[in-house]
Design a protein around this motif. Structure first.
Motif, PDB file in Angstrom:
ATOM      1  N   UNK A   1     -78.876 -12.445 -68.075  1.00 39.21           N
ATOM      2  CA  UNK A   1     -80.246 -12.460 -67.570  1.00 39.21           C
ATOM      3  C   UNK A   1     -80.258 -12.416 -66.038  1.00 39.21           C
ATOM      4  N   UNK A   2     -79.340 -13.167 -65.428  1.00 42.39           N
ATOM      5  CA  UNK A   2     -79.246 -13.154 -63.965  1.00 42.39           C
ATOM      6  C   UNK A   2     -78.952 -11.748 -63.461  1.00 42.39           C
ATOM      7  N   UNK A   3     -77.974 -11.087 -64.086  1.00 40.06           N
ATOM      8  CA  UNK A   3     -77.624  -9.724 -63.680  1.00 40.06           C
ATOM      9  C   UNK A   3     -78.781  -8.766 -63.903  1.00 40.06           C
ATOM     10  N   UNK A   4     -79.429  -8.895 -65.053  1.00 38.76           N
ATOM     11  CA  UNK A   4     -80.523  -7.988 -65.380  1.00 38.76           C
ATOM     12  C   UNK A   4     -81.703  -8.134 -64.439  1.00 38.76           C
ATOM     13  N   UNK A   5     -82.153  -9.381 -64.225  1.00 36.13           N
ATOM     14  CA  UNK A   5     -83.304  -9.607 -63.359  1.00 36.13           C
ATOM     15  C   UNK A   5     -82.993  -9.282 -61.895  1.00 36.13           C
ATOM     16  N   UNK A   6     -81.785  -9.625 -61.437  1.00 40.31           N
ATOM     17  CA  UNK A   6     -81.424  -9.339 -60.044  1.00 40.31           C
ATOM     18  C   UNK A   6     -81.325  -7.838 -59.800  1.00 40.31           C
ATOM     19  N   UNK A   7     -80.813  -7.111 -60.802  1.00 36.86           N
ATOM     20  CA  UNK A   7     -80.762  -5.645 -60.681  1.00 36.86           C
ATOM     21  C   UNK A   7     -82.166  -5.061 -60.619  1.00 36.86           C
ATOM     22  N   UNK A   8     -83.056  -5.586 -61.451  1.00 33.24           N
ATOM     23  CA  UNK A   8     -84.448  -5.120 -61.444  1.00 33.24           C
ATOM     24  C   UNK A   8     -85.101  -5.370 -60.095  1.00 33.24           C
ATOM     25  N   UNK A   9     -84.928  -6.578 -59.544  1.00 30.90           N
ATOM     26  CA  UNK A   9     -85.517  -6.878 -58.245  1.00 30.90           C
ATOM     27  C   UNK A   9     -84.855  -6.057 -57.140  1.00 30.90           C
ATOM     28  N   UNK A  10     -83.563  -5.731 -57.310  1.00 28.88           N
ATOM     29  CA  UNK A  10     -82.904  -4.870 -56.341  1.00 28.88           C
ATOM     30  C   UNK A  10     -83.524  -3.483 -56.313  1.00 28.88           C
ATOM     31  N   UNK A  11     -83.838  -2.949 -57.495  1.00 29.79           N
ATOM     32  CA  UNK A  11     -84.490  -1.639 -57.566  1.00 29.79           C
ATOM     33  C   UNK A  11     -85.885  -1.684 -56.955  1.00 29.79           C
ATOM     34  N   UNK A  12     -86.603  -2.781 -57.222  1.00 31.06           N
ATOM     35  CA  UNK A  12     -87.931  -2.944 -56.624  1.00 31.06           C
ATOM     36  C   UNK A  12     -87.825  -3.001 -55.101  1.00 31.06           C
ATOM     37  N   UNK A  13     -86.812  -3.708 -54.602  1.00 28.99           N
ATOM     38  CA  UNK A  13     -86.600  -3.793 -53.154  1.00 28.99           C
ATOM     39  C   UNK A  13     -86.351  -2.415 -52.552  1.00 28.99           C
ATOM     40  N   UNK A  14     -85.535  -1.615 -53.225  1.00 25.48           N
ATOM     41  CA  UNK A  14     -85.257  -0.260 -52.745  1.00 25.48           C
ATOM     42  C   UNK A  14     -86.533   0.579 -52.725  1.00 25.48           C
ATOM     43  N   UNK A  15     -87.344   0.481 -53.776  1.00 27.67           N
ATOM     44  CA  UNK A  15     -88.571   1.273 -53.846  1.00 27.67           C
ATOM     45  C   UNK A  15     -89.577   0.847 -52.774  1.00 27.67           C
TER      46      UNK A  15
END
Length: 266
Positions: free
Chosen positions: A46-60
């Protein structure tokens, strides 16, 4: 005359500071996720999944912020009244976005890599040679340059149309203009690549772009065909597009895109 390097570094410093604030927010989210993991509320996946999602949001979000900063360069006296040639101003802004994008992507990738290593889920990686990796990185950078070139073209077409036609500042009309400008930009790119494809066919140049493939399996990533030749051919094609569309952007900036501010607003 102001040197292009000074303008480039000033723009880059401001945009890096902007995306750094987004990275700090992303790190704050990761810290909360880690605390929740230590408390047993969520799993490592869950940590990896949510952090990856927020990373993509940060990039966008960073991408949108950079696009807005770049658009302001074309219409603000702060930049347009700098004693520098228009083509140098354009190059400085485009290269600044490239450098900022690389910084943002590299930091997000580093954070994700650390998370993967700490979690122990390392996965499988193929033994790709240094030359291949370098070629891919060059291709990605050129494609990123092309992306910012297209965004600049779209911004300038919108500005040019709204300035040329009176009464086009209403929101719904501006949305129509934005949509039409995007279509025009894409059509120009389509014409370019169609013409270049015809030229390659006529001259008999062949590359792996038409017959290469890759397979992802338990052993990692496997590439087939003369991929290296394909990468450099693709890089050359995208680089030619960057130069051609960049020249068009410089022409529009010099002849058609005017500042939105009066000199007293500086």
């Amino acid at each position: 005359m102001t040197s292009m390097s000074k303008v480039f570094w000033q723009m880059t410093k401001e945009r890096v500071r902007q995306v750094t604030q987004l990275i700090e927010i992303d790190l704050g989210v990761i810290a909360v996720l880690v605390i929740m993991r230590l408390l047993g509320r969520i799993s490592t996946d869950d940590v990896l999944g949510f952090s990856t999602l927020f990373g993509l949001i940060t990039v966008m979000v960073g991408f949108i912020a950079q696009a807005q900063s770049q658009e302001q360069v074309w219409v603000q006296n702060r930049w347009r009244l700098v004693p520098i040639a228009d083509w140098k101003l354009y190059c400085a802004s485009t290269l600044s976005n490239l450098a900022t994008s690389v910084y943002l992507w590299a930091v997000i990738a580093a954070i994700t890599t650390v998370e993967v290593l700490v979690s122990g889920n390392k996965g499988n990686w193929s033994n790709t040679g240094f030359t291949m990796v370098a070629s891919v990185l060059v291709l990605v950078l050129v494609m990123l340059l092309l992306l910012w070139t297209l965004i600049s073209l779209e911004h300038m077409l919108i500005t040019m149309i709204t300035d040329f036609l009176p009464g086009m500042q209403e929101k719904w009309l501006r949305c129509v203009i934005i949509f039409a400008s995007i279509l025009v930009s894409l059509k120009l790119v389509d014409w370019f690549f169609s013409g270049l494809g015809w030229l390659i066919k006529v001259t008999g140049i062949t590359g792996a772009s038409l017959n290469s493939s890759m397979t992802i399996d338990g052993a990692g990533l496997t590439m087939h065909g003369t991929v290296l030749a394909d990468l450099w051919l693709s890089t050359g094609v995208f680089a030619a597009a960057v130069l051609l569309l960049g020249a068009l952007n410089c022409f529009l900036l010099s002849r058609w895109v005017e500042t939105k501010q009066t000199p007293t607003a500086v």
